[in-house]
Motif scaffolding. Structure first.
Motif, mmCIF file in Angstrom:
data_model
loop_
_atom_site.group_PDB
_atom_site.id
_atom_site.type_symbol
_atom_site.label_atom_id
_atom_site.label_comp_id
_atom_site.label_asym_id
_atom_site.label_seq_id
_atom_site.Cartn_x
_atom_site.Cartn_y
_atom_site.Cartn_z
ATOM 1 N N ALA A 131 0.839 -1.212 0.000
ATOM 2 C CA ALA A 131 0.000 0.000 0.000
ATOM 3 C C ALA A 131 0.872 1.259 0.000
ATOM 4 O O ALA A 131 0.579 2.230 -0.709
ATOM 5 C CB ALA A 131 -0.931 -0.009 1.210
ATOM 6 N N ALA A 132 1.962 1.233 0.768
ATOM 7 C CA ALA A 132 2.853 2.399 0.842
ATOM 8 C C ALA A 132 3.522 2.640 -0.516
ATOM 9 O O ALA A 132 3.634 3.778 -0.977
ATOM 10 C CB ALA A 132 3.906 2.184 1.929
ATOM 11 N N ARG A 133 3.942 1.545 -1.189
ATOM 12 C CA ARG A 133 4.579 1.686 -2.517
ATOM 13 C C ARG A 133 3.577 2.237 -3.517
ATOM 14 O O ARG A 133 3.888 3.139 -4.298
ATOM 15 C CB ARG A 133 5.084 0.319 -3.014
ATOM 16 N N GLN A 134 2.363 1.698 -3.478
ATOM 17 C CA GLN A 134 1.338 2.152 -4.425
ATOM 18 C C GLN A 134 0.978 3.607 -4.168
ATOM 19 O O GLN A 134 0.762 4.380 -5.095
ATOM 20 C CB GLN A 134 0.102 1.260 -4.313
ATOM 21 N N LEU A 135 0.952 3.990 -2.896
ATOM 22 C CA LEU A 135 0.631 5.377 -2.557
ATOM 23 C C LEU A 135 1.720 6.328 -3.066
ATOM 24 O O LEU A 135 1.421 7.394 -3.622
ATOM 25 C CB LEU A 135 0.476 5.523 -1.040
ATOM 26 N N ARG A 140 3.189 10.251 -7.213
ATOM 27 C CA ARG A 140 4.096 10.635 -8.287
ATOM 28 C C ARG A 140 3.362 10.769 -9.611
ATOM 29 O O ARG A 140 3.576 11.724 -10.348
ATOM 30 C CB ARG A 140 5.233 9.615 -8.405
ATOM 31 N N THR A 141 2.479 9.804 -9.890
ATOM 32 C CA THR A 141 1.893 9.731 -11.241
ATOM 33 C C THR A 141 0.421 10.149 -11.301
ATOM 34 O O THR A 141 -0.109 10.354 -12.380
ATOM 35 C CB THR A 141 1.949 8.273 -11.753
ATOM 36 N N GLN A 142 -0.248 10.194 -10.135
ATOM 37 C CA GLN A 142 -1.692 10.447 -10.083
ATOM 38 C C GLN A 142 -2.466 9.453 -10.953
ATOM 39 O O GLN A 142 -3.548 9.768 -11.471
ATOM 40 C CB GLN A 142 -1.998 11.893 -10.476
ATOM 41 N N ASP A 143 -1.917 8.242 -11.105
ATOM 42 C CA ASP A 143 -2.590 7.185 -11.851
ATOM 43 C C ASP A 143 -3.735 6.629 -10.992
ATOM 44 O O ASP A 143 -3.524 5.897 -10.035
ATOM 45 C CB ASP A 143 -1.576 6.075 -12.190
ATOM 46 N N GLY A 144 -4.960 6.970 -11.381
ATOM 47 C CA GLY A 144 -6.138 6.643 -10.585
ATOM 48 C C GLY A 144 -6.340 5.160 -10.312
ATOM 49 O O GLY A 144 -6.971 4.787 -9.320
ATOM 50 N N ASP A 145 -5.797 4.298 -11.187
ATOM 51 C CA ASP A 145 -5.956 2.852 -10.954
ATOM 52 C C ASP A 145 -5.335 2.434 -9.634
ATOM 53 O O ASP A 145 -5.759 1.461 -9.007
ATOM 54 C CB ASP A 145 -5.290 2.047 -12.088
ATOM 55 N N ALA A 149 -6.242 -0.125 -6.151
ATOM 56 C CA ALA A 149 -5.288 -1.124 -5.654
ATOM 57 C C ALA A 149 -5.038 -0.910 -4.156
ATOM 58 O O ALA A 149 -4.980 -1.866 -3.379
ATOM 59 C CB ALA A 149 -3.981 -1.037 -6.434
ATOM 60 N N ILE A 150 -4.941 0.351 -3.751
ATOM 61 C CA ILE A 150 -4.702 0.662 -2.338
ATOM 62 C C ILE A 150 -5.927 0.292 -1.504
ATOM 63 O O ILE A 150 -5.819 -0.309 -0.430
ATOM 64 C CB ILE A 150 -4.344 2.154 -2.168
ATOM 65 N N ARG A 151 -7.109 0.590 -2.046
ATOM 66 C CA ARG A 151 -8.342 0.200 -1.345
ATOM 67 C C ARG A 151 -8.404 -1.308 -1.153
ATOM 68 O O ARG A 151 -8.811 -1.801 -0.105
ATOM 69 C CB ARG A 151 -9.576 0.623 -2.139
ATOM 70 N N SER A 152 -7.986 -2.065 -2.176
ATOM 71 C CA SER A 152 -8.152 -3.513 -2.060
ATOM 72 C C SER A 152 -7.124 -4.073 -1.075
ATOM 73 O O SER A 152 -7.416 -5.000 -0.328
ATOM 74 C CB SER A 152 -8.106 -4.185 -3.438
ATOM 75 N N ALA A 153 -5.915 -3.474 -1.032
ATOM 76 C CA ALA A 153 -4.939 -3.884 -0.004
ATOM 77 C C ALA A 153 -5.520 -3.592 1.383
ATOM 78 O O ALA A 153 -5.420 -4.409 2.298
ATOM 79 C CB ALA A 153 -3.619 -3.150 -0.199
ATOM 80 N N ASP A 154 -6.174 -2.443 1.514
ATOM 81 C CA ASP A 154 -6.768 -2.077 2.804
ATOM 82 C C ASP A 154 -7.894 -3.043 3.184
ATOM 83 O O ASP A 154 -8.011 -3.434 4.348
ATOM 84 C CB ASP A 154 -7.293 -0.642 2.740
ATOM 85 N N ALA A 197 -3.396 5.042 4.337
ATOM 86 C CA ALA A 197 -3.022 5.027 2.913
ATOM 87 C C ALA A 197 -4.250 5.358 2.058
ATOM 88 O O ALA A 197 -4.173 6.158 1.125
ATOM 89 C CB ALA A 197 -2.444 3.674 2.535
ATOM 90 N N VAL A 198 -5.390 4.771 2.422
ATOM 91 C CA VAL A 198 -6.633 5.055 1.678
ATOM 92 C C VAL A 198 -7.021 6.522 1.858
ATOM 93 O O VAL A 198 -7.426 7.193 0.904
ATOM 94 C CB VAL A 198 -7.777 4.131 2.152
ATOM 95 N N SER A 199 -6.852 7.024 3.078
ATOM 96 C CA SER A 199 -7.197 8.416 3.358
ATOM 97 C C SER A 199 -6.399 9.370 2.463
ATOM 98 O O SER A 199 -6.962 10.297 1.871
ATOM 99 C CB SER A 199 -6.917 8.704 4.840
#
Lengths: 225, 225
Positions: A131-135, A140-145, A149-154, A197-199
Motif C-alpha cells: 500500500a505504501a509503494r502504491q501510494l 508521483r503519477t496520479q494514476d487513478g488505478d 489497488a490501495i483500497r483492495s490492499a486495505d 493510505a486510503v485516506s
C-alpha cells in the motif's frame, strides 16, 4: 502568477512523494524487523522517524507560505489545504511504522509475533508495504488505478485484522496475556496503516479530479482514531 | 477588513466551543456507559457522533471560506490553519468516545470493564471528562491556566495507562484473552483522548500567545497515532 503557483504545487507534490518514499522504507523495515525480531532494524526505523516528522513540518510551512504569498482561491486553495492533510496522514503512517518497531524492540530477544499468528502478520506487513509503494507511485503519477489497488490492499488488511481477533478469542488460543496484548496492538497498527493510505489516496483522487467531498474526507479523518 | 476577519474568527471560536461541548457530552456518556455496561447510553453516543462529524466538516468549510475571501497572512493565516487542525483533533476525540461506546455495546450484556480494572477505568473516564470540560472552557476563555490543568490530567491518564498494562501482564491477572483485548483497547482509547486534548490545548496556547512551534505541533500530531 498561475505559473508560480503551479511551480509551487510541483514542489509540494515532490515533497509528498519524498515523504511517502521514506514512509515506505520505514514500514518495510519495521515489518521485516517485526517478523524476524531484528532489534537493530527496529532501532533504525525508530531513529529515522524524526526525519519524516521534520520533512512533514517543512512541507506544512511551505503550504502556509504558498497560502500567504499566492493567496490561492477555489480549487487551488483546496489543493493546498488538502496537502496539509496529506502531510499529517503520512506523518501518522511513519509513526505507525515506529510503533511496530517499538513492539519489536520491547519484546526482544523474544519474538514479537505471537505464536500462531506469524503468517497472518507477515501477510499484513506485505500488504502495508504494498500500500505504501502504491501510494508513493500514486502521488508521483496520479494514476487513478492505484487508488483501487490501495483500497483492495486495505480491504485485505481489514479481513486479516478480524482474523487476528478471531484467533485470539478462539479456544485454540494458547497465548499468555502479553501475547494477546501484542497481537491486539500489532494488528491494530498494521490495519490502520492501510486506513491512512486510503485516506491519502482519496485526497490525491480529489487533487486530480477536483471532486471535493468534505464529508467523506472528514469521516476518513476521524475513522482513523 | 480586520473587523470582518475578527468577526469570522469569533465565529470559528464559537464553533470550536460548540464541538468541544458535544465531545464532552459524548465522552461523559461513553465512559458512564462503559462503567455501567449501559448499552442504551452507548447507542446514544454512537448515533450522536455523526453530529460532531458534520459540525467539524462545516467548520473546515468556514475556515476555507475565510482563507478564500479574506486572504489572511502571517499570524492570522496561522490561526485559521490552526483551527483546521483543532477541528480534526476534536473530531478524533469524538471518535474515541464512540470507540469506547462500541466496546460497551460489543460486550453487552457482559461487563465491558475487565475484572480487577474497574476503579482504574472509572478514574480514566473521569479524567477524560475533566480534560474535555477544561478544553471547552479553554476554547471559550483562552485562560492559559487551563492548559496546565489539561496537561496534568493527561499525565495522570498516561500513568493509569501504564498501570493497566502492569496489571494485565502481572501474575495476578486472571482475565481471559477477551478481557485482555478489551483492557488493551479501552486503556489506549482513554489515554489517547487525553493526548488529543493536550494537542488542541497547545494550539489554543498558540492562538493566544502567537508562539508558533511547528515542530512541537507536528510531533504532537503524529504522537497521537
Amino acid at each position: 502568477m498561475r505559473e508560480v503557483f503551479h511551480q509551487s504545487l510541483e514542489d509540494v507534490q515532490a515533497r509528498l512523494v519524498e515523504i511517502a518514499e521514506l514512509v515506505t522504507v520505514a514500514i518495510d523495515k519495521a515489518t521485516q524487523a517485526f517478523g524476524a525480531s531484528d532489534v537493530g532494524l527496529a532501532e533504525e526505523v525508530i531513529e529515522a522517524d524524526d526525519v519524516i516528522d521534520d520533512k512533514a513540518v517543512a512541507l506544512d510551512e511551505l503550504a502556509i507560505e504558498i497560502l500567504a504569498r499566492q493567496q490561492p482561491v477555489a480549487r487551488d486553495l483546496r489543493i493546498v489545504v488538502s496537502a496539509l492533510r496529506m502531510s499529517a496522514s503520512l506523518e501518522r503512517m511513519g509513526d505507525i511504522a515506529e510503533h511496530i518497531a517499538q513492539l519489536t524492540r520491547m519484546r526482544f530477544p523474544d519474538r514479537a509475533i505471537p505464536k500462531g499468528l506469524k503468517s497472518t502478520f507477515l501477510k499484513m506487513g506485505r500488504l502495508d508495504v504494498e500500500a505504501a509503494r502504491q501510494l508513493t507511485e500514486l502521488l508521483r503519477t496520479q494514476d487513478g488505478d492505484l487508488i483501487e489497488a490501495i483500497r483492495s490492499a486495505d480491504d485485505e488488511l481489514d479481513d486479516l485484522h478480524v482474523a487476528v481477533f478471531e484467533k485470539v478469542l478462539s479456544d485454540s488460543w494458547q497465548g499468555e496475556a502479553a501475547a494477546t496484548v501484542d497481537a491486539t496492538l500489532a494488528s491494530r497498527y498494521h490495519e490502520r496503516f492501510g486506513d491512512h493510505a486510503v485516506s491519502v489516496a482519496k485526497k490525491v483522487a480529489y487533487l486530480s479530479t477536483g471532486d471535493w467531498t468534505p464529508s467523506t474526507d472528514a469521516i476518513e479523518i476521524i475513522a482513523k482514531d
